[in-house]
Design a protein around this motif. Structure first.
Motif, PDB file in Angstrom:
ATOM      1  N   ASP A   1       0.817  -1.252   0.077  1.00  0.00           N
ATOM      2  CA  ASP A   1      -0.108   0.043  -0.074  1.00  0.00           C
ATOM      3  C   ASP A   1       0.809   1.260  -0.137  1.00  0.00           C
ATOM      4  O   ASP A   1       2.052   1.066   0.224  1.00  0.00           O
ATOM      5  N   GLU A   2       0.131   2.357  -0.417  1.00  0.00           N
ATOM      6  CA  GLU A   2       0.746   3.750  -0.175  1.00  0.00           C
ATOM      7  C   GLU A   2       2.054   3.788  -0.684  1.00  0.00           C
ATOM      8  O   GLU A   2       3.177   4.072   0.531  1.00  0.00           O
TER       9      GLU A   2
ATOM     10  N   TRP B   1      -4.499  -0.115  13.553  1.00  0.00           N
ATOM     11  CA  TRP B   1      -3.334   0.873  13.306  1.00  0.00           C
ATOM     12  C   TRP B   1      -3.129   1.423  14.654  1.00  0.00           C
ATOM     13  O   TRP B   1      -4.109   2.201  15.020  1.00  0.00           O
TER      14      TRP B   1
ATOM     15  N   TYR C   1     -11.948  -0.521  10.446  1.00  0.00           N
ATOM     16  CA  TYR C   1     -10.711   0.103  10.887  1.00  0.00           C
ATOM     17  C   TYR C   1     -10.819   0.637  12.141  1.00  0.00           C
ATOM     18  O   TYR C   1     -11.851   1.381  12.615  1.00  0.00           O
TER      19      TYR C   1
ATOM     20  N   TRP D   1      -2.173  -5.377   0.075  1.00  0.00           N
ATOM     21  CA  TRP D   1      -3.260  -4.404   0.346  1.00  0.00           C
ATOM     22  C   TRP D   1      -3.846  -4.008  -1.281  1.00  0.00           C
ATOM     23  O   TRP D   1      -3.033  -4.395  -2.237  1.00  0.00           O
TER      24      TRP D   1
ATOM     25  N   TRP E   1      -8.958  -2.540   1.280  1.00  0.00           N
ATOM     26  CA  TRP E   1      -9.018  -1.438   2.583  1.00  0.00           C
ATOM     27  C   TRP E   1      -9.587  -0.110   1.964  1.00  0.00           C
ATOM     28  O   TRP E   1     -10.181   0.491   2.899  1.00  0.00           O
TER      29      TRP E   1
HETATM   30  C1  ACM Z   1      -3.681   1.112   5.085  1.00  0.00           C
HETATM   31  O1  ACM Z   1      -4.487   1.207   5.881  1.00  0.00           O
HETATM   32  N1  ACM Z   1      -2.485   1.709   4.437  1.00  0.00           N
HETATM   33  C2  ACM Z   1      -3.611  -0.269   4.330  1.00  0.00           C
END
Ligand code: ACM
Ligand code: ZN
Length: 760
Positions: free
Chosen positions: A326-327, A468, A418, A376, A393
């Motif tokens: 991801d990202e 997270w 989340y 992801w 996600w």
């Molecule tokens: C994510 O929440 N960056 C997978």
């Protein structure tokens, strides 16, 4: 898992009609079993009850029960290989049962208790249901006097709807010690969850020992926080083995996540040669996404990752391996000659295809180790690797697209899954990353998207809660965010839709609350919401309270701590003199939320000034430097003065690590009408009309919990804004810039104090 066919819908309807929808305090199981019958009578487990196992692979499960009973009541229950005629708990593996792999039958009747399943995991889940039928003291780590282990007669047939029932945990933003991970695994076992997704590497830390690359943990597991102190922690390979075993004993697979190609700054700080620029770097000490990522051009990067993967797979027997994906910003790749050379050589169109190339190379490495790759949903970009599974996600779209392409999918869309989101009013809850996902919203999540055609639905493996930990500064706060929302998600994953009834779930939840109390879990109890901590009034004040689950609230007005015997809140409280309200929410179990204290202060309207205005904006005194406390500003004598005509935030830098300055703004704020106003600010301090109205002290100043009220007449009121441009709790104040917002009491929306409202 593949329940949705006409036939299974039919079965589902039958199950619904059999399932126990009425509330019986003695029979309260989460997740709700497929089929549950409660009969008249009870069986008692006594000192002489024998535990029969049909196969020694079940010894561990029998011990799981005997150890719990033993620690609470010191019974030594014998495990035997011959089934007694009566007074037994029997664990029986049987191929002939009509159940799926993880399903079980549980029968409690005169002679004893029988748990049957095709597999040891099925037996284990049957045991979990049995434990929930026993008094909650079964979870007590301490001896309890005169325990009676009574179980109601039941007949249960049960199996899960989905096969991937998980929880993800980011241990990088904040480290979670082994003991705390074990508590989560205990909870997961209770909830029949079977997948622990362990997010081990990040921009902000690398937390798994890799013997071939010792600097990954020596350097990469530590960061210097914005406040100046070191923060660190990592798991040795022995620690990892301990957790994997602890999980396996509970039929939980542990899926490691080693993030690539982005979210890798901790690794690159230790080994900058695997970046595009060569560094040097520092382990990131602010949240967000780092632009420096693994170089996709250098062969050495892939060798490094292959070596890391080789060590990691040897520690995790799980079927899946999570590679993040991801990202990953493409800025460095665009500038890097080696990455550009790779794009040419491989005839790729752009950096998105380079990401896809990266992932596909890693896929080959994993396949060689017999691992299935999961990542992801960004791994869809530039073309999905052939065998990859996708974790959706950023909404459900990625999951739908992947399933339509024939890939397996775990659904974890932010809106429902989340668990770092707020679960109550951000003005009273501990600071969180943002968002809002109530227990009910989690509960109502449907993992099978409507858009997905019937022949693709089997690709949806299930769902998991993502945790997270940016704003979970302690293991207690992790628990606070996770529970009870993970409990709701466990039922989403296990129970068929017709067996999911929120109002019934909420009642059954109390049984789990009691168990969590014995396990010492710091779960969330909705806080009383409504007023802020200081409420001013002129003649009389109405103070309404609510909470997110309409639970009972108790309060006092004499300054004492509320107890279960205190007044029960039923309607807005009305006062005409100064008062202190102390109020807490109470669960059915008698457990109370933290107490909120609200000061009611009778006051007069403050008249405006009639100042001579020089211009728009505020006067700013600015100084560079890292000021640990607001008081440290008293010693400053080299202020730079300037007029800041814009809204203050427009002037602030946004460069992560290097922000160290302070500003004190003075001038006037024009109040549009007479009224009582609630102010909110992320400043260190906000003064108005000569009062220090908001003092955020050393707290993370995002979503302030120090809103306050003041009665003001229309016109110009003097203000002072104190703003330290620093990093607290991983949050660089400059990301938002200083903000002051207000609303008339009773209105919903806050108004940002804009440049036009300020003058000096
Ligand atoms: C994510 O929440 N960056 C997978
Ligand atoms: Zn590069």
């Amino acid at each position: 898992m593949k329940l949705i066919s006409l036939l299974s819908l039919f079965i589902l309807l039958i199950l619904m009609s059999c399932s126990n929808q009425t509330v019986d305090r003695n029979v309260s199981i989460i997740p709700q079993p497929s089929k549950l019958e409660v009969n008249d009578g009870e069986f008692e487990i006594t000192k002489t009850t024998k535990l029969y196992v049909s196969d020694n692979v079940l010894d561990g499960t029998a011990r799981f029960l005997s150890e719990k009973i033993n620690s609470t009541s010191h019974f030594e229950l014998a495990v035997v290989n011959e089934k007694p005629k009566k007074n037994y708990v029997a664990f029986i593996l049987s191929d002939s049962l009509e159940l799926t792999k993880e399903g079980y039958q549980l029968k409690v009747f005169e002679s004893g208790i029988e748990i049957g399943a095709k597999t040891p995991e099925g037996i284990f889940y049957g045991l979990q249901s049995l434990l929930q039928l026993l008094p909650s003291e079964v979870e007590s780590p301490q001896f309890v006097q005169k325990m009676k282990w009574i179980v109601p007669f039941v007949s249960i047939e049960d199996e899960p709807r989905f096969q991937w029932r998980g929880m993800h945990l980011d241990v990088c933003r904040h480290f979670v010690p082994l003991e705390n991970i074990k508590k989560h695994l205990d909870m997961m076992a209770m909830l029949k969850l079977n997948t622990f997704h362990w997010h081990l590497t990040e921009d902000q830390a690398w937390r798994i020992e890799i013997k071939k690359y010792p600097l990954l943990t020596e350097i990469g597991s530590k960061r210097i926080e914005g406040e100046g102190h070191e923060y660190g922690g990592y798991y040795t390979q022995e620690d990892i083995k301990e957790i994997v075993k602890y999980a396996a004993d509970r039929y939980i697979q542990v899926v490691p996540e080693i993030e690539l190609p982005g979210h890798a700054l901790a690794a690159l700080t230790a080994y900058p040669e695997f970046s595009c620029t060569g560094g040097p770097f520092k382990v990131r000490n602010v949240w967000g996404v780092e632009p420096d990522v693994y170089c996709a051009g250098k062969e050495e990067t892939f060798q490094f990752l292959e070596d890391v993967i080789e060590e990691v797979v040897s520690l995790f027997p799980s079927e899946y391996f999570h590679i993040g994906g991801d990202e990953c910003p493409k800025d460095r790749w665009k500038e890097c000659p080696e990455c550009q050379k790779r794009i040419k050589q491989e005839e790729l169109e752009d950096e998105h295809q380079l990401q896809s190339y990266f992932i596909k190379r890693i896929e080959k490495v994993l396949l060689a180790h017999n691992k299935k790759m999961i990542g992801w949903d960004e791994i869809l970009e530039g073309g999905l690797a052939e065998s990859a599974a996708v974790m959706s996600w950023r909404g459900e779209e990625g999951g739908i697209e992947a399933a339509n392409q024939g890939h397996d999918v775990v659904m974890t869309p932010g809106n429902w899954c989340y668990l770092d989101h707020y679960q109550g009013d951000n003005r009273v809850e501990p600071v969180a990353i943002g968002g809002y996902t109530s227990l009910k919203e989690v509960y109502e999540y449907e993992p099978l998207p409507k858009e997905l055609k019937f022949d693709k639905q089997h690709h949806i493996l299930g769902t998991q809660g993502n945790v997270w930990t940016e704003y979970m500064y302690t293991p207690d706060l992790v628990e606070y965010r996770v529970y009870p929302r993970l409990i709701a998600l466990a039922e989403v994953n296990w129970a068929v839709p017709g067996n999911r009834v929120y109002d019934d779930f909420i009642v059954r939840l109390d049984n789990i609350h009691r168990r969590m109390d014995f396990l010492g879990i710091n779960y969330h109890i909705p806080l009383p919401e409504g007023p802020v901590n200081k409420m001013v009034f002129i003649d009389k004040i109405h103070v309404p309270f609510s909470n997110t689950r309409d639970l009972k609230m108790v309060y006092t007005t004499d300054g004492s701590k509320p107890t279960l015997a205190s007044n029960v809140y039923s309607q807005p409280l009305i006062f005409a003199q100064n008062k202190t309200i102390k109020i807490a929410t109470v669960l059915e179990t008698g457990k109370m939320s933290p107490v909120r204290t609200i000061k009611l202060v009778q006051t007069k309207y403050v008249d405006p000034l009639n100042p001579e205005i020089k211009g728009a904006g505020l006067l700013e005194r600015y100084v560079e430097g890292d000021f640990k406390k607001v008081e440290d500003l008293d010693a400053v004598n080299d202020w730079t003065e300037r007029v800041n005509v814009m809204r203050p935030s427009k002037k602030m830098k946004r460069d992560g690590h290097k922000i160290t300055s302070a500003s004190v703004f003075t001038g006037y704020l024009e109040i549009p009408e007479d009224g009582i106003f609630e102010f909110s600010s992320n400043l260190d301090q906000f003064f108005i009309a000569g009062q220090l109205l908001i003092d955020n002290k050393e707290e993370v100043k995002r979503f302030s919990r120090n809103n306050s009220t003041i009665a003001l007449r229309k016109g110009m009121h003097p203000v002072k804004l104190v703003f330290r441009n620093n990093i607290i709790g991983g949050w660089p104040q400059a990301w938002n810039g200083p903000s002051v917002r207000f609303r008339l009491l009773g209105e919903d929306d806050f108004v940002e104090a804009s440049s036009e409202m300020y003058s000096y």
